[in-house]
Motif scaffolding. Structure first.
Motif, PDB file in Angstrom:
ATOM      1  N   VAL A  44     -14.981  10.223 -36.792  1.00  0.00           N
ATOM      2  CA  VAL A  44     -16.187   9.488 -36.425  1.00  0.00           C
ATOM      3  C   VAL A  44     -17.404  10.148 -37.076  1.00  0.00           C
ATOM      4  O   VAL A  44     -17.567  11.370 -36.999  1.00  0.00           O
ATOM      5  N   TYR A  45     -18.236   9.326 -37.720  1.00  0.00           N
ATOM      6  CA  TYR A  45     -19.439   9.790 -38.402  1.00  0.00           C
ATOM      7  C   TYR A  45     -20.607   8.918 -37.942  1.00  0.00           C
ATOM      8  O   TYR A  45     -20.421   7.749 -37.624  1.00  0.00           O
ATOM      9  N   ALA A  46     -21.806   9.480 -37.954  1.00  0.00           N
ATOM     10  CA  ALA A  46     -22.994   8.710 -37.571  1.00  0.00           C
ATOM     11  C   ALA A  46     -24.131   9.014 -38.541  1.00  0.00           C
ATOM     12  O   ALA A  46     -24.343  10.173 -38.918  1.00  0.00           O
ATOM     13  N   HIS A  47     -24.835   7.963 -38.935  1.00  0.00           N
ATOM     14  CA  HIS A  47     -25.988   8.073 -39.835  1.00  0.00           C
ATOM     15  C   HIS A  47     -27.073   7.147 -39.309  1.00  0.00           C
ATOM     16  O   HIS A  47     -26.800   6.179 -38.606  1.00  0.00           O
ATOM     17  N   ILE A  95     -13.152   3.949 -28.621  1.00  0.00           N
ATOM     18  CA  ILE A  95     -14.402   4.678 -28.442  1.00  0.00           C
ATOM     19  C   ILE A  95     -15.278   3.843 -27.516  1.00  0.00           C
ATOM     20  O   ILE A  95     -15.055   2.649 -27.350  1.00  0.00           O
ATOM     21  N   VAL A  96     -16.261   4.475 -26.922  1.00  0.00           N
ATOM     22  CA  VAL A  96     -17.144   3.777 -25.987  1.00  0.00           C
ATOM     23  C   VAL A  96     -18.561   3.790 -26.554  1.00  0.00           C
ATOM     24  O   VAL A  96     -19.088   4.845 -26.896  1.00  0.00           O
ATOM     25  N   LEU A  97     -19.156   2.609 -26.643  1.00  0.00           N
ATOM     26  CA  LEU A  97     -20.524   2.471 -27.125  1.00  0.00           C
ATOM     27  C   LEU A  97     -21.464   2.250 -25.944  1.00  0.00           C
ATOM     28  O   LEU A  97     -21.175   1.425 -25.070  1.00  0.00           O
ATOM     29  N   PRO A  98     -22.593   2.940 -25.929  1.00  0.00           N
ATOM     30  CA  PRO A  98     -23.534   2.762 -24.828  1.00  0.00           C
ATOM     31  C   PRO A  98     -24.426   1.530 -24.975  1.00  0.00           C
ATOM     32  O   PRO A  98     -25.087   1.132 -24.019  1.00  0.00           O
ATOM     33  N   LEU A  99     -24.430   0.932 -26.176  1.00  0.00           N
ATOM     34  CA  LEU A  99     -25.312  -0.203 -26.462  1.00  0.00           C
ATOM     35  C   LEU A  99     -24.554  -1.272 -27.246  1.00  0.00           C
ATOM     36  O   LEU A  99     -23.554  -0.973 -27.899  1.00  0.00           O
ATOM     37  N   ALA A 103     -22.219  13.194 -34.691  1.00  0.00           N
ATOM     38  CA  ALA A 103     -21.417  12.178 -33.997  1.00  0.00           C
ATOM     39  C   ALA A 103     -20.592  12.782 -32.871  1.00  0.00           C
ATOM     40  O   ALA A 103     -19.889  12.068 -32.169  1.00  0.00           O
ATOM     41  N   GLY A 104     -20.661  14.084 -32.696  1.00  0.00           N
ATOM     42  CA  GLY A 104     -19.853  14.737 -31.682  1.00  0.00           C
ATOM     43  C   GLY A 104     -18.457  14.991 -32.210  1.00  0.00           C
ATOM     44  O   GLY A 104     -18.116  14.648 -33.336  1.00  0.00           O
TER      45      GLY A 104
END
Length: 115
Positions: A18-21, A45-49, A8-9
């Motif tokens: 921040v976590y991503a799965h 936070i900024v989402l690209p989609l 997640a960076g």
């Protein structure tokens, strides 16, 4: 959140985790978990989609009720879980209130690790 963990960076601000799965049931989709533990400061936070947003918060951290996207959660008359509906959001800045947990399901991520 699925079982495949993604990078997640780095956290973007103190008190923001921040976590991503990979999404558990949508091929290529990603779920981001953002936890703002600050007691007083909102984070962004900024989402690209575009995504589906699920934000959990309570009036008191040790209270007996919790809200999902502003609606108090309660068991159904049959003691089952209530519907857990997300809220569609556009790509761009996402504000995270203090003391909240937010899941962001991003179906269009097309992440190659999420097969």
């Amino acid at each position: 959140m699925g079982t495949t963990v993604l990078d997640a960076g780095a956290a973007m601000a103190p008190g923001l985790h921040v976590y991503a799965h990979c999404h558990p049931s949508k091929r290529g989709a990603v779920t981001v978990l953002a936890i703002n533990i600050s007691r007083s400061t909102a984070r962004t936070i900024v989402l690209p989609l575009p995504a589906e947003r699920y934000t959990l918060q309570a009036a008191r951290l040790q209270g007996a009720t919790v809200q999902l996207n502003g609606k108090t959660l309660a068991l159904t008359d049959e003691d089952g879980l209530p519907p857990l509906a997300g809220r569609a959001i556009e790509a761009g800045a996402v504000q995270l209130a203090s003391e909240t947990i937010t899941f962001l399901a991003i179906p269009g991520a097309a992440n190659s690790a999420c097969r």
